[in-house]
Design a protein around this motif. Structure first.
Motif, short mmCIF file in Angstrom:
data_model
loop_
_atom_site.label_atom_id
_atom_site.label_comp_id
_atom_site.label_asym_id
_atom_site.label_seq_id
_atom_site.Cartn_x
_atom_site.Cartn_y
_atom_site.Cartn_z
N ILE A 45 0.92 -1.66 0.37
CA ILE A 45 -0.33 -0.07 -0.12
C ILE A 45 1.18 1.13 0.02
N GLN A 46 1.85 1.31 1.05
CA GLN A 46 2.53 2.41 1.18
C GLN A 46 4.35 2.32 -0.69
N VAL A 47 3.65 1.63 -1.15
CA VAL A 47 4.14 1.50 -2.43
C VAL A 47 3.76 2.46 -3.55
N ALA A 48 2.02 1.74 -3.71
CA ALA A 48 0.94 1.93 -4.45
C ALA A 48 0.80 3.55 -3.91
N LYS A 49 1.39 4.24 -2.62
CA LYS A 49 0.79 5.42 -2.72
C LYS A 49 2.39 7.16 -3.04
N LYS A 50 3.54 6.55 -3.01
CA LYS A 50 4.85 7.13 -3.38
C LYS A 50 4.37 6.72 -4.76
N TRP A 51 4.35 5.42 -5.14
CA TRP A 51 4.70 5.23 -7.07
C TRP A 51 3.39 4.65 -7.20
N ASN A 52 2.34 5.55 -7.82
CA ASN A 52 0.93 4.64 -8.34
C ASN A 52 1.03 4.41 -9.68
N PRO A 53 1.64 3.41 -9.79
CA PRO A 53 1.15 2.17 -11.34
C PRO A 53 0.59 2.66 -11.96
N LEU A 54 -0.63 3.33 -12.06
CA LEU A 54 -1.17 3.93 -12.75
C LEU A 54 -0.45 4.93 -13.39
N PHE A 55 0.03 5.68 -12.87
CA PHE A 55 0.67 7.41 -13.38
C PHE A 55 2.81 7.15 -13.61
N LEU A 56 2.90 6.05 -13.34
CA LEU A 56 4.28 5.88 -13.95
C LEU A 56 4.81 5.36 -14.66
N LYS A 57 4.97 6.54 -16.31
CA LYS A 57 5.45 6.30 -17.10
C LYS A 57 6.42 5.21 -16.78
N GLY A 58 6.57 4.59 -18.16
CA GLY A 58 7.44 3.44 -19.07
C GLY A 58 6.62 2.56 -19.00
N LEU A 59 5.94 2.03 -17.98
CA LEU A 59 4.78 1.18 -18.06
C LEU A 59 4.23 0.68 -19.18
N THR A 60 4.05 -0.83 -19.57
CA THR A 60 3.16 -0.98 -20.39
C THR A 60 1.59 -1.33 -19.79
N SER A 61 0.52 -1.45 -20.28
CA SER A 61 -0.93 -1.28 -19.93
C SER A 61 -1.06 -2.54 -19.44
N MET A 62 -0.49 -3.84 -20.03
CA MET A 62 -0.33 -4.92 -18.80
C MET A 62 0.33 -4.74 -17.42
N GLN A 63 1.37 -3.72 -17.46
CA GLN A 63 2.44 -4.01 -16.26
C GLN A 63 1.75 -3.06 -15.45
N LYS A 64 1.05 -2.17 -15.67
CA LYS A 64 -0.05 -1.53 -14.71
C LYS A 64 -0.80 -2.43 -14.69
N LEU A 65 -1.72 -2.80 -14.99
CA LEU A 65 -2.73 -3.63 -14.63
C LEU A 65 -2.37 -4.41 -13.70
N LEU A 66 -1.03 -5.52 -13.66
CA LEU A 66 -0.69 -6.10 -12.67
C LEU A 66 -0.30 -5.21 -11.09
N TYR A 67 0.60 -5.21 -11.26
CA TYR A 67 1.22 -4.28 -10.52
C TYR A 67 0.13 -3.33 -9.31
N ILE A 68 -1.86 -2.96 -10.44
CA ILE A 68 -2.67 -2.95 -9.40
C ILE A 68 -3.72 -3.86 -8.77
N ASP A 69 -3.44 -4.92 -9.81
CA ASP A 69 -3.66 -6.56 -9.03
C ASP A 69 -3.05 -6.44 -8.10
N GLY A 70 -2.29 -6.80 -8.49
CA GLY A 70 -0.97 -6.62 -6.52
C GLY A 70 -1.27 -6.00 -5.54
N ILE A 71 -1.74 -5.28 -5.88
CA ILE A 71 -1.93 -4.12 -4.54
C ILE A 71 -3.35 -4.43 -4.39
N ASN A 72 -4.35 -4.31 -5.35
CA ASN A 72 -5.73 -4.37 -5.23
C ASN A 72 -5.59 -6.31 -4.41
N TYR A 73 -5.01 -7.00 -3.69
CA TYR A 73 -5.08 -7.68 -3.30
C TYR A 73 -5.50 -7.37 -2.05
#
Length: 120
Positions: A45-73
């Motif tokens: 959750i701290q990682v999501a607050k500091k580096w939100n994968p949805l707004f992190l430049k350089g990640l593909t759409s699939m990577q963003k989705l997978l990181y959000i799913d990992g946080i969502n868990y």
């Protein structure tokens, strides 16, 4: 999670290595297990607050989705209960030989999807 996410955002390629590169200790008591999972959840959750994968430049759409799913868990109780129970189930399954077919895989997948949707 943060290390891999930031490396991938910088354009580094990541991959799976099928060998033990590090060894750690497992929790010895249920209370230690709860503490460990609490640390993991807070860290994600701290990682999501500091580096939100949805707004992190350089990640593909699939990577963003997978990181959000990992946080969502970490926000949904049913999925957390499944995670706690998984170690017990794995130990029981490995004690018995069982056969698996396509139908049983689909039934198991359906049960997992159903439990996930209840958690939402």
């Amino acid at each position: 999670m943060a290390t891999g996410m930031l490396l991938q955002a910088k354009g580094w390629k990541t991959g799976f290595v099928n060998e033990n590169l590090a060894i750690g200790l497992a929790p010895e008591t249920f209370q230690d297990l709860i503490k460990q999972r609490d640390r993991w959840g807070r860290g994600n959750i701290q990682v999501a607050k500091k580096w939100n994968p949805l707004f992190l430049k350089g990640l593909t759409s699939m990577q963003k989705l997978l990181y959000i799913d990992g946080i969502n868990y970490w926000f949904f109780g049913i999925r957390k209960i499944n995670f706690f129970d998984s170690s017990t189930v794995v130990h029981l399954i490995w004690l018995f030989k069982f056969e698996c077919n396509f139908q049983s895989i689909i039934i198991d997948l359906g049960a997992n999807v159903y439990s996930y949707t209840i958690g939402i």
